[in-house]
Motif scaffolding. Structure first.
Motif, PDB file in Angstrom:
ATOM      1  N   HIS A 482       0.981  -1.225  -0.094  1.00 13.83           N
ATOM      2  CA  HIS A 482       0.029   0.075  -0.540  1.00 13.83           C
ATOM      3  C   HIS A 482       0.803   1.286   0.176  1.00 13.83           C
ATOM      4  CE1 HIS A 482      -2.133  -3.270   1.555  1.00 13.83           C
ATOM      5  NE2 HIS A 482      -3.737  -2.389   1.236  1.00 13.83           N
ATOM      6  N   TYR A 483       0.274   2.212  -1.170  1.00 11.22           N
ATOM      7  CA  TYR A 483       1.313   3.410  -1.141  1.00 11.22           C
ATOM      8  C   TYR A 483       0.317   4.447  -0.968  1.00 11.22           C
ATOM      9  CZ  TYR A 483       0.986   3.178  -6.466  1.00 11.22           C
ATOM     10  OH  TYR A 483       0.185   2.983  -7.475  1.00 11.22           O
ATOM     11  N   LYS A 484       0.932   5.910  -0.680  1.00 11.03           N
ATOM     12  CA  LYS A 484       0.601   6.571  -1.050  1.00 11.03           C
ATOM     13  C   LYS A 484       0.317   8.076  -2.243  1.00 11.03           C
ATOM     14  CE  LYS A 484      -1.826   7.049   2.967  1.00 11.03           C
ATOM     15  NZ  LYS A 484      -3.249   6.856   3.411  1.00 11.03           N
ATOM     16  N   SER A 485      -0.528   7.696  -2.893  1.00  9.46           N
ATOM     17  CA  SER A 485      -0.576   8.828  -4.629  1.00  9.46           C
ATOM     18  C   SER A 485      -0.708  10.710  -3.881  1.00  9.46           C
ATOM     19  CB  SER A 485      -1.946   8.758  -5.026  1.00  9.46           C
ATOM     20  OG  SER A 485      -1.677   8.968  -6.599  1.00  9.46           O
ATOM     21  N   ARG A 486      -0.753  11.126  -4.862  1.00  7.30           N
ATOM     22  CA  ARG A 486      -0.202  12.707  -4.927  1.00  7.30           C
ATOM     23  C   ARG A 486      -1.273  13.950  -3.867  1.00  7.30           C
ATOM     24  NH1 ARG A 486       1.328  16.851  -9.612  1.00  7.30           N
ATOM     25  NH2 ARG A 486       1.232  18.478  -8.479  1.00  7.30           N
ATOM     26  N   ASP A 487      -1.893  12.868  -4.143  1.00  7.19           N
ATOM     27  CA  ASP A 487      -3.406  13.131  -3.503  1.00  7.19           C
ATOM     28  C   ASP A 487      -4.055  12.426  -2.343  1.00  7.19           C
ATOM     29  OD1 ASP A 487      -4.603  11.426  -4.258  1.00  7.19           O
ATOM     30  OD2 ASP A 487      -6.030  11.958  -5.141  1.00  7.19           O
ATOM     31  N   GLY A 488      -3.016  11.672  -1.541  1.00  2.00           N
ATOM     32  CA  GLY A 488      -3.523  11.491  -0.333  1.00  2.00           C
ATOM     33  C   GLY A 488      -3.979   9.450  -0.558  1.00  2.00           C
ATOM     34  N   LEU A 544      -3.995   1.471 -10.229  1.00  4.08           N
ATOM     35  CA  LEU A 544      -4.386   2.391 -11.386  1.00  4.08           C
ATOM     36  C   LEU A 544      -6.368   3.289 -10.821  1.00  4.08           C
ATOM     37  CD1 LEU A 544      -1.646   2.799 -13.248  1.00  4.08           C
ATOM     38  CD2 LEU A 544      -1.606   2.869 -10.782  1.00  4.08           C
ATOM     39  N   ARG A 545      -6.262   4.522 -10.430  1.00  6.71           N
ATOM     40  CA  ARG A 545      -7.564   4.377 -10.236  1.00  6.71           C
ATOM     41  C   ARG A 545      -8.138   3.859 -11.929  1.00  6.71           C
ATOM     42  NH1 ARG A 545      -7.123   9.588  -6.434  1.00  6.71           N
ATOM     43  NH2 ARG A 545      -5.243   9.468  -6.966  1.00  6.71           N
ATOM     44  N   ARG A 556     -14.015   5.722 -11.739  1.00  8.61           N
ATOM     45  CA  ARG A 556     -14.458   6.722 -12.587  1.00  8.61           C
ATOM     46  C   ARG A 556     -13.545   7.864 -11.611  1.00  8.61           C
ATOM     47  NH1 ARG A 556     -21.350   7.313 -13.902  1.00  8.61           N
ATOM     48  NH2 ARG A 556     -21.246   4.894 -13.685  1.00  8.61           N
ATOM     49  N   ASP A 557     -12.829   7.631 -10.849  1.00  8.56           N
ATOM     50  CA  ASP A 557     -12.007   8.421  -9.697  1.00  8.56           C
ATOM     51  C   ASP A 557     -10.485   8.645 -11.065  1.00  8.56           C
ATOM     52  OD1 ASP A 557     -11.569  10.505  -8.531  1.00  8.56           O
ATOM     53  OD2 ASP A 557     -10.410   9.115  -7.204  1.00  8.56           O
ATOM     54  N   GLY A 558     -10.871   7.992 -12.446  1.00  9.72           N
ATOM     55  CA  GLY A 558      -9.779   7.894 -13.352  1.00  9.72           C
ATOM     56  C   GLY A 558     -10.082   8.119 -14.736  1.00  9.72           C
ATOM     57  N   GLN A 559     -11.776   8.543 -15.165  1.00 15.72           N
ATOM     58  CA  GLN A 559     -11.929   9.056 -16.290  1.00 15.72           C
ATOM     59  C   GLN A 559     -11.843  10.308 -16.015  1.00 15.72           C
ATOM     60  OE1 GLN A 559     -16.714   7.532 -15.954  1.00 15.72           O
ATOM     61  NE2 GLN A 559     -16.006   6.483 -17.334  1.00 15.72           N
ATOM     62  N   GLN A 564      -5.509  12.802 -14.921  1.00 21.16           N
ATOM     63  CA  GLN A 564      -4.082  12.731 -14.494  1.00 21.16           C
ATOM     64  C   GLN A 564      -3.967  12.023 -12.667  1.00 21.16           C
ATOM     65  OE1 GLN A 564      -1.700  14.298 -15.715  1.00 21.16           O
ATOM     66  NE2 GLN A 564      -0.450  13.650 -14.335  1.00 21.16           N
ATOM     67  N   LEU A 565      -5.340  11.589 -12.203  1.00 23.56           N
ATOM     68  CA  LEU A 565      -4.803  10.818 -11.444  1.00 23.56           C
ATOM     69  C   LEU A 565      -4.474   9.734 -11.394  1.00 23.56           C
ATOM     70  CD1 LEU A 565      -8.216  11.866  -9.109  1.00 23.56           C
ATOM     71  CD2 LEU A 565      -6.282  12.913  -8.827  1.00 23.56           C
ATOM     72  N   VAL A 566      -4.324   8.920 -12.313  1.00 20.90           N
ATOM     73  CA  VAL A 566      -4.266   7.683 -12.172  1.00 20.90           C
ATOM     74  C   VAL A 566      -2.780   8.163 -13.335  1.00 20.90           C
ATOM     75  CG1 VAL A 566      -4.483   5.755 -14.420  1.00 20.90           C
ATOM     76  CG2 VAL A 566      -6.264   6.996 -14.109  1.00 20.90           C
ATOM     77  N   PHE A 567      -2.167   8.839 -13.543  1.00 21.53           N
ATOM     78  CA  PHE A 567      -0.523   9.156 -13.623  1.00 21.53           C
ATOM     79  C   PHE A 567       0.062   9.241 -12.687  1.00 21.53           C
ATOM     80  CE2 PHE A 567      -2.779  10.761 -18.177  1.00 21.53           C
ATOM     81  CZ  PHE A 567      -3.216   9.902 -18.598  1.00 21.53           C
ATOM     82  N   ASP A 568      -0.572   9.715 -12.145  1.00 21.95           N
ATOM     83  CA  ASP A 568      -0.607  10.625 -10.154  1.00 21.95           C
ATOM     84  C   ASP A 568      -0.016   9.012  -9.890  1.00 21.95           C
ATOM     85  OD1 ASP A 568      -0.938  13.266 -10.936  1.00 21.95           O
ATOM     86  OD2 ASP A 568      -2.303  13.433  -9.716  1.00 21.95           O
TER      87      ASP A 568
END
Length: 753
Positions: A482-488, A544-545, A556-559, A564-568
Motif C-alpha cells: 500500500h502506498y500514497k498517491s499525490r492526493d493522499g 491504478l484508478r 470513475r476517479d480515473g475518467q 491525471q490521477l491515474v498517472f499520479d
C-alpha cells in the motif's frame, strides 16, 4: 551529422548520425481558439501509408511515412534481434511459452468444446463429457485462404444448446475486423461465413434453428461502424439473416443481446461507452408489425441513473442483472420477465469491501449458473475469488482456489451437472484449469482436459507461487503493498520477486499498469516475466484508478477530467519502489499496453528522470486527434473529446504524450511496440510519438537513437501462438539490455543459501 535527402523525401526525412529521422514541420491545429503545434501531422496525410496491406500512395508525405517506418523496422530488428543475447532470451522464454495450454471447456448437451495450444495458433476440439477421444473441430490455419490473411485469431466461440453447431469469431491477422464462421460439429463442415462480426457476441436460439448476433456493415469505414451496429438473427435453414433491432443512433453507443432460456424474450443492452446502459426486452419471435422494445432499466441520458447493467440468463424467463445502480461495488438483481416489476428483487447485495468483477472482453463472466447455483466472481487486493449463492440469494460459501494471488481468467460451467471449470493463473503460475462442483467445498482435482502435468492445484503457501513444471529452481514471493498517491489516496501494488532477493541493493524492475475502462489489473502469466523473475529481477503491478479493482468509484476517479490521477498513481508507485530500495531510477522500466501504453507515454513525458526505460505497447498517444482515427469514437466516455468541449480539450492537451514532448529534454530509452494490423489504436499513435521523441533529442548525440519502433505482425490483440509470444518477450528483454537496465544474460543465478 545531419544531411538532407534528395528528391521527394527531402521535405520530410533526413539522415542524422547514420540513421533516417523524420523532420518536424511548422504545422498546427486549432482547438477552441488555441493553436496547438502538430509537427508530425504530415504523417497522417495519406492513411494508406500505415495500412497493413500495401497500396498505392498518393502523396510524397505518404511515401515518406512508409519509408521512415520501414527504416525503423530494420533498425529495431538490428538493435534487438541482432544482439547475441536475443536468442538466449528466446530459448529461455520458450521453456514457458511452449508448455501446452488448454482453455476451460464450453459445455453443451454432454459435449465439451475447448482449444489447445502447443506452438502454433490454438486448435479447437470437442469430446464427450463422460470421456472418449477428442475430435478435431477447427484449425484456424485452414481459414487463412478464405479470409485473405497470413494468420487467424479465434476470439470467441459459442456452441449451440444441443452441441450440434459452433459459431466461431475469426479475426484475420488479429485485427478487430471479424467474420463469424459456423461449423457443423458432426462433419466439421463450414455452414456459413458472416462478415461484419467485428463486435459480435452470439446467443443461440434454444431449438438451434439460428442465433442472434450484433452486426456492423463490413463496407463502412472503421470510425462509422459503432454508430451502424444492428442486432441480427441468422437462420441456418435458408442461410439468411434479418435485422431485429437498430442501428444505434449515437456514435458512442453499441449493443449486446441475450436470449432467455425459454426462447421467448431477447434482452437488449445499449451501452453509452463505459458509463451507463439501457436495458430493453422484446418478444421472440417478434410480433408481426412494429414491436417497440420495452425498457427495463434506464441508465443513459438526463433521466437515467447513470448506471451500468449486465445480463446473465437464468432458468426459464429469469435473468440476473449485475448493476452498479446505488452500489459502486455492484449488486445482483433477480428479474423474471414473465412477471411484473413488483416481483423483481435484489438477490445479492453489494459487498462493501470486495467488488464483483464487471464483464470485460475476453475475460471470464461475472456471473455463471450451474445446477441451481449462481457463481459470482469477486476481485480486490490483486486477487480473484469465486462465491456461491442459491437462487434465493442465500450465501453458500467461497470455492477454494490455489495460490495466494491469482486471476480467474476463464470460467465455464455445465449447467446440468453442476461441474465448474475455473482457469487460473498468476505471475508465477502457468495457466491451468481446475475442476470442481457446486456441491464440493474442499477438494479441487485438475480439470479434464488439463494443460498442466503434475499440477497440485492446492499448492501455494500464503506468499509463495507454485512451482511450474520444468522451471528453474527459483521460487518467488508476491506481496501486496500500500502506498500514497499525490492526493493522499491509498493505492495498492503487487510486487513479485525471487525469495532470495538481496534488499541491500537496487535491482532491475518493471512497473506495469493500465488504469482505465473498468479493467482490473490482476496477476497474469507472461513467459518473459517468469524468466525475468528467474534472473532475480522484480515485477510490479499497480492497481491504478480508472480500473475496477476497487469498484465503480475507483473507475470513475480515473475518467475524463480526473485522468491525471491515474498517472499520479503510477508515478507514486515508481517512487515507492525506489524508496523501498527495490530499485532505482536507472534500473526501473515502465511498461503498459493500449490504454496502458497511454499511461507509459504520459508518465515518461511528465517525469522522464524517474525511469531508465519505457515500453508503450499498442499505445494511444495523441489525445487530441484520437477520435478521428480508427474505431476510437466510443472512447469519448472514458477520456472526453477535444472536439466536443473546450474543457475536455484542456485536460486532454495537458497530458497528451505526443503534445507534451519538449525539444532538448532527455527522455528514457523507449521501445514503441506498434502492431501493423491494428485497426483500433492505429499505428499513427506510436509512429508520430516515436518521431517526435527522436526529433526532440536529435542534438543529444546518440540519445535519440535509443527510441526504437518494433513492429508486430498482429492487430490490437496480441497473437496467441507460442512463437509470437517468444519473439515479443525476447524483444522486450533484449531492449532492456540495450537500454542498460540489465546486463547481458549469463546463467540463471543459483538460489542464495
Amino acid at each position: 551529422m545531419t544531411r538532407p535527402l534528395k528528391g521527394a523525401f527531402r521535405p520530410f526525412l533526413m539522415h542524422h548520425d547514420a540513421r533516417l529521422i523524420a523532420v518536424a514541420k511548422p504545422h498546427s491545429q486549432a482547438y477552441h481558439g488555441v493553436s496547438v503545434p502538430d509537427p508530425f501531422g504530415w504523417m497522417t496525410e495519406d492513411p494508406r501509408a500505415i495500412a497493413h496491406r500495401d497500396g498505392a500512395l498518393a502523396t510524397p508525405a505518404g511515401h515518406a511515412t512508409r519509408a521512415w517506418w520501414n527504416s525503423e523496422r530494420r533498425r529495431a530488428m538490428a538493435a534487438l534481434r541482432g544482439r547475441p543475447s536475443w536468442q538466449q532470451y528466446a530459448d529461455a522464454i520458450a521453456r514457458y511459452a511452449k508448455m501446452p495450454r488448454v482453455s476451460p471447456p464450453l459445455v453443451a448437451n454432454g459435449r465439451r468444446f475447448f482449444s489447445e495450444r502447443a506452438e502454433g495458433e490454438p486448435v479447437w476440439y470437442w469430446q464427450p463429457s463422460q470421456g472418449g477421444s477428442r475430435q478435431p473441430l477447427l484449425d484456424p490455419a485452414t481459414l487463412t485462404g478464405s479470409l485473405s490473411c497470413k494468420r487467424v485469431g479465434i476470439t470467441g466461440a459459442w456452441p449451440s444448446p444441443l452441441g450440434n453447431f459452433v459459431a466461431f469469431k475469426a479475426n484475420p491477422d488479429y485485427a478487430d475486423a471479424a467474420t463469424l464462421v459456423v461449423i457443423n460439429v458432426a462433419t466439421s463442415e463450414v455452414l456459413a461465413r458472416l462478415m461484419g462480426a467485428d463486435y459480435a457476441n452470439v446467443d443461440w436460439l434454444p431449438d438451434e434453428t439460428g442465433f442472434l448476433f450484433n452486426w456492423v456493415s463490413p463496407d463502412l469505414r472503421p470510425e462509422q461502424k459503432i454508430a451502424a451496429m444492428e442486432l441480427h438473427r441468422y437462420q441456418l435453414e435458408g442461410a439468411r439473416a434479418e435485422r431485429l433491432f437498430g442501428p444505434t443512433s449515437n456514435p458512442n453507443w453499441w449493443l449486446d443481446a441475450v436470449v432467455t432460456e425459454d426462447g421467448r424474450h431477447v434482452v437488449i443492452n445499449i451501452f453509452d461507452g463505459w458509463r451507463a446502459t439501457d436495458l430493453f426486452v422484446m418478444p421472440l419471435p417478434p410480433v408481426s408489425g412494429e414491436t417497440a422494445p420495452q425498457r427495463l432499466f434506464q441508465g443513459i441520458g438526463p433521466e437515467g441513473t447513470g448506471a451500468l447493467h449486465f445480463v446473465t440468463k437464468g432458468p426459464g424467463a429469469q435473468i440476473f442483472v449485475l448493476t452498479n445502480d446505488g452500489a459502486p461495488n455492484w449488486r445482483v438483481l433477480s428479474v423474471d420477465l414473465g412477471t411484473t416489476p413488483e416481483t423483481w428483487r435484489e438477490m445479492i447485495p453489494e459487498d462493501g469491501h470486495n467488488p464483483i468483477a464487471p464483464p470485460r472482453t475476453g475475460g471470464p463472466p461475472s456471473l455463471s449458473l450451474a445446477d441451481g447455483t449462481l457463481l459470482v466472481h469477486y476481485i480486490g487486493g490483486g486477487n480473484s475469488r469465486l462465491r456461491r449463492y442459491g437462487l434465493d440469494g442465500t450465501a453458500q460459501g467461497e470455492i477454494p482456489l490455489p495460490g495466494p494471488y491469482r486471476q480467474i481468467w476463464g470460467l465455464t460451467t455445465d449447467r446440468a451437472t453442476g461441474e465448474i471449470f475455473v482457469a487460473i493463473e498468476s505471475a508465477t503460475m502457468q495457466p491451468q484449469n481446475v475442476l470442481t462442483n457446486v456441491r464440493m467445498s474442499n477438494e479441487i482435482p485438475p480439470a479434464h482436459p488439463t494443460a498442466v502435468k503434475n499440477a497440485d492445484p492446492t499448492a501455494g503457501a500464503p506468499s509463495t507461487g507454485p512451482r511450474v513444471d520444468d522451471a528453474p529452481d527459483a521460487p518467488c514471493v508476491t506481496t501486496l503493498h500500500h502506498y500514497k498517491s499525490r492526493d493522499g489516496t491509498t493505492v495498492t501494488m503487487l510486487v513479485t520477486h525471487r525469495q532470495d532477493l538481496d534488499r541491500t541493493r537496487p535491482h532491475p524492475a518493471m512497473l506495469y499498469g493500465y488504469g482505465g475502462f473498468n479493467v482490473p489489473v490482476l496477476p497474469r502469466w507472461r513467459p518473459y516475466v517468469r524468466h525475468w523473475l528467474d534472473r532475480g529481477y522484480i515485477w510490479a503491478e499497480a492497481h491504478l484508478r480508472g480500473g475496477s479493482e476497487y469498484g465503480e468509484a475507483w473507475h470513475r476517479d480515473g475518467q475524463l477530467g480526473r485522468k491525471q490521477l491515474v498517472f499520479d498513481d503510477s508515478i507514486a508507485g515508481a517512487e515507492y519502489l525506489i524508496a523501498q530500495h527495490y530499485t532505482d531510477a536507472p534500473h526501473l522500466a515502465i511498461i503498459g499496453m493500449s490504454n496502458g501504453g497511454l499511461l507509459v507515454g504520459a508518465v515518461m513525458t511528465q517525469r522522464p528522470e524517474l525511469f531508465g526505460a519505457a515500453i508503450p505497447m499498442h499505445p494511444l498517444l495523441n489525445m487530441l486527434d484520437y477520435p478521428r482515427w480508427g474505431r476510437a469514437t466510443i472512447w469519448a466516455s472514458e477520456y472526453g473529446s477535444a472536439d466536443d468541449s473546450a474543457e475536455a480539450f484542456h485536460w486532454l492537451h495537458a497530458y497528451s504524450p505526443y503534445h507534451q514532448v519538449r525539444d532538448g529534454t532527455t527522455y528514457p530509452p523507449t521501445l514503441v511496440v506498434v502492431p501493423e494490423h491494428d485497426d483500433r489504436v492505429v499505428p499513427l499513435h506510436g509512429l508520430t510519438f516515436a518521431a517526435r521523441l527522436q526529433w526532440a533529442m536529435r542534438e543529444q548525440g546518440n540519445v535519440g537513437a535509443h527510441v526504437l519502433v518494433a513492429t508486430q505482425p498482429t492487430g490490437h490483440r496480441a497473437a496467441a501462438d507460442a512463437q509470437s509470444e517468444i519473439r515479443l518477450g525476447a524483444d522486450i528483454l533484449s531492449f532492456l539490455e540495450y537500454a542498460g537496465i540489465v546486463p547481458a544474460p549469463g546463467p540463471v543465478p543459483p538460489l542464495a543459501p
